[in-house]
Design a protein around this motif. Structure first.
Motif, PDB file in Angstrom:
ATOM      1  N   PRO A  58      13.271  -5.301   4.312  1.00 33.11           N
ATOM      2  CA  PRO A  58      11.828  -5.527   4.150  1.00 33.11           C
ATOM      3  C   PRO A  58      11.459  -6.371   2.941  1.00 33.11           C
ATOM      4  O   PRO A  58      10.384  -6.975   2.931  1.00 33.11           O
ATOM      5  CB  PRO A  58      11.253  -4.104   4.042  1.00 33.11           C
ATOM      6  CG  PRO A  58      12.413  -3.243   3.652  1.00 33.11           C
ATOM      7  CD  PRO A  58      13.608  -3.872   4.277  1.00 33.11           C
ATOM      8  N   TYR A  91       3.493  -7.599   6.632  1.00 34.36           N
ATOM      9  CA  TYR A  91       4.504  -8.610   6.929  1.00 34.36           C
ATOM     10  C   TYR A  91       3.836  -9.814   7.601  1.00 34.36           C
ATOM     11  O   TYR A  91       3.926 -10.929   7.127  1.00 34.36           O
ATOM     12  CB  TYR A  91       5.646  -8.075   7.799  1.00 34.36           C
ATOM     13  CG  TYR A  91       6.685  -9.157   7.983  1.00 34.36           C
ATOM     14  CD1 TYR A  91       7.670  -9.338   7.028  1.00 34.36           C
ATOM     15  CD2 TYR A  91       6.628 -10.055   9.044  1.00 34.36           C
ATOM     16  CE1 TYR A  91       8.578 -10.383   7.136  1.00 34.36           C
ATOM     17  CE2 TYR A  91       7.527 -11.096   9.156  1.00 34.36           C
ATOM     18  CZ  TYR A  91       8.507 -11.256   8.199  1.00 34.36           C
ATOM     19  OH  TYR A  91       9.380 -12.300   8.292  1.00 34.36           O
ATOM     20  N   ALA A 134      10.258  -5.861   7.948  1.00 36.22           N
ATOM     21  CA  ALA A 134      11.406  -6.741   7.729  1.00 36.22           C
ATOM     22  C   ALA A 134      11.360  -7.952   8.655  1.00 36.22           C
ATOM     23  O   ALA A 134      10.786  -7.905   9.746  1.00 36.22           O
ATOM     24  CB  ALA A 134      12.714  -5.973   7.941  1.00 36.22           C
ATOM     25  N   ALA A 161       7.915  -8.554   2.842  1.00 43.81           N
ATOM     26  CA  ALA A 161       6.776  -7.653   2.757  1.00 43.81           C
ATOM     27  C   ALA A 161       5.909  -7.976   1.538  1.00 43.81           C
ATOM     28  O   ALA A 161       6.414  -8.206   0.432  1.00 43.81           O
ATOM     29  CB  ALA A 161       7.259  -6.210   2.687  1.00 43.81           C
TER      30      ALA A 161
END
Length: 526
Positions: A276, A405, A485, A497
């Motif tokens: 991530p 994200y 991720a 992230a």
């Protein structure tokens, strides 16, 4: 010892240069604005984010670009008192095509002012401008081929760049098609001991990633491949802590030592191999062999998590403050906005002094005009806290704390209004574009500020809220950080992230939210 990564969180595609005693690294920013982040160091060990050169729409228009489009693999160079920055703006990446435009900007100082862009070409991405010792300049880039039964990554091409005319001139030459590792990209060119060295990324920016060195006695080749390629990779060591190693860039110190910066990723240790924090930048010392090839100083082909300190005089910077009270006249270098610049039409640090005021605009799925201000998450253990004053009167009005994200995958702790609940707090989950609300709703009194927190502990994320900033209550269940991720559910994306504060007003009335402060506190995990 130096602990890798040296640039933590989403900082991929590093391009490093030295100018006298200063070192600079440029990294990709994709859809985040301003474009390109440049870090600065004096010792290769201590780094600070310094500047974002593409800070106006006339240089970079990201409105409507797809997620993981925008800025790809910028490259820095320096010659005769001028800094050069090549960059790609990918405006379309769906299917077999790549709609992209490549430019160069210049500046007398690394901190600018940076020029308006000069258009280069649109044949591929990963551009590098090489300044030869005879004064001529050459642009190298990978070539994209969308045709059936062709290799998409169709090799590295070069063409001369005429500075006086501000354009590419002469013949386009294919200098290498790469090795059997495939996916040849990211060219960087260096001249040493009568050879032109071409460093390329190969294998794709994932588990098969690698960096390969080639050389020629003429700038246009033919380039012979290092017989013991690649220089660096973790393709055969799936349990290595620095995965996806490749896409390198070289620098020589004042003392004659050579180092390589390169991409890597640190996966969660839960068996899913998800990262991530995104693609990060690490550092390795490299040595020249007697027959003129590079090898890792530590031996082998795998990067080291810890390497010896450089022989340069240590030059630490003051640590970043954990709290931003929004007292400055402009946002700090850590903050990015999504696709559009921060301007007074939707963001203000002066309308309510000591607060960041965001005027609600489009939703978190918009590719155009979001009111979102965010920074990288750089540690697997961290706490992120804000306090917001917001008085919605409709379900179309929202504001709060988001772990983001992209438009498809995010977690949102938000304040809104409901006909039955009134003003309330809830958690929105977007998982591969599927919208959901967790079945936990907390009423909030009118005219009352609310403190919001997100705590990340490796694979776990927990939202909390407080009315006084001291006593905290959990908000909803523990969430999975792997959803943030780049390879979650096999998506082909390239960022990392972010944590942000945001406001939406889908009624179009631009109701504002006032954020008093933002805290980002990292843990001490290795």
């Amino acid at each position: 010892m130096i602990q890798n990564p040296i640039l933590r969180g989403f900082n991929p595609d590093a391009s490093i240069i030295r100018v006298e005693d200063d070192y600079y690294i440029a990294t990709s920013t994709f859809e985040w604005f301003p474009g390109v982040l440049i870090h600065h160091s004096k010792d290769l060990m201590n780094w600070r984010p310094l500047t974002r050169p593409l800070d106006r729409v006339s240089q970079l228009d990201l409105r409507g670009v797809p997620s993981s489009g925008g800025i790809w693999a910028p490259s820095l160079s320096y010659s005769d008192g001028t800094f050069y920055l090549c960059f790609t703006n990918v405006v379309g990446r769906k299917g077999v095509y790549k709609d992209l435009h490549n430019y160069i900007v210049t500046a007398p100082s690394i901190e600018g002012p940076w020029s308006e862009p000069t258009y280069l070409n649109s044949s591929g991405f990963d551009h590098f401008l090489f300044h030869d010792t005879d004064g001529r300049k050459y642009l190298f880039n990978m070539q994209w081929d969308f045709r059936k039964n062709k290799r998409r990554f169709a090799g590295i091409i070069m063409q001369e760049f005429c500075l006086a005319e501000g354009k590419l001139i002469g013949e386009i030459k294919l200098v290498t098609q790469g090795t059997d590792l495939g996916v040849t990209e990211g060219p960087m060119v260096y001249k040493k001991d009568g050879y032109y060295y071409l460093l390329v990324a190969e294998g794709g920016t994932g588990p098969m990633h690698a960096a390969t060195l080639m050389r020629a006695t003429s700038v246009d080749g033919p380039y012979e491949v290092d017989p013991d390629y690649p220089i660096i990779t973790t393709r055969n060591t799936p349990d290595h802590p620095l995965q996806n190693a490749g896409h390198g860039s070289l620098v020589e110190t004042q003392l004659g030592d050579w180092y390589m910066v390169f991409i890597c990723s640190r996966p969660l240790q839960d068996g899913n191999k998800l990262s991530p924090l995104g693609r990060e930048t690490s550092l390795q010392k490299v040595l020249w062999t007697t027959d003129g090839w590079l090898r890792l100083a530590a031996g082998g082909k795998q990067p080291q998590l810890h390497i010896p300190e450089t022989d340069l005089a240590p030059y630490p910077f003051a640590p970043d403050p954990v709290r931003d009270d929004f007292d400055a006249a402009s946002l700090s270098v850590h903050w990015h906005t999504l696709r559009v610049p921060a301007d007074e039409s939707w963001l203000s640090l002066s309308e309510r002094p000591g607060f960041l005021r965001l005027k609600g605009r489009e939703s978190l799925t918009s590719l155009h005009n979001q009111s979102l201000v965010a920074r990288r998450i750089q540690s697997f253990q961290c706490e992120m806290v804000t306090c917001v004053a917001f008085e919605p009167v409709s379900f179309n009005q929202m504001a709060g704390l988001v772990l983001y994200y992209d438009e498809s995958d995010h977690y949102y702790l938000r304040i809104s209004h409901d006909e039955q609940l009134g003003k309330h707090l809830a958690v929105i989950v977007s998982d591969q574009g599927q919208y959901d609300e967790l079945d936990v709703y907390v009423p909030i009194p009118q005219e009352e500020r609310i403190y919001l927190k997100a705590a990340m502990n490796f694979d776990k994320i927990q939202f909390s809220y407080s009315t006084d900033g001291q006593s905290w209550q959990p908000m909803g269940p523990t969430l999975y950080s792997g959803n943030l991720a780049d390879s979650y559910q096999r998506k082909l994306s390239f960022t990392g992230a972010f944590v942000g504060i945001c406001a939406q007003d889908l009624r179009g009335t631009r109701l504002y939210a006032d954020f008093d402060f933002f805290e980002y506190v990292s843990g001490n995990e290795s």
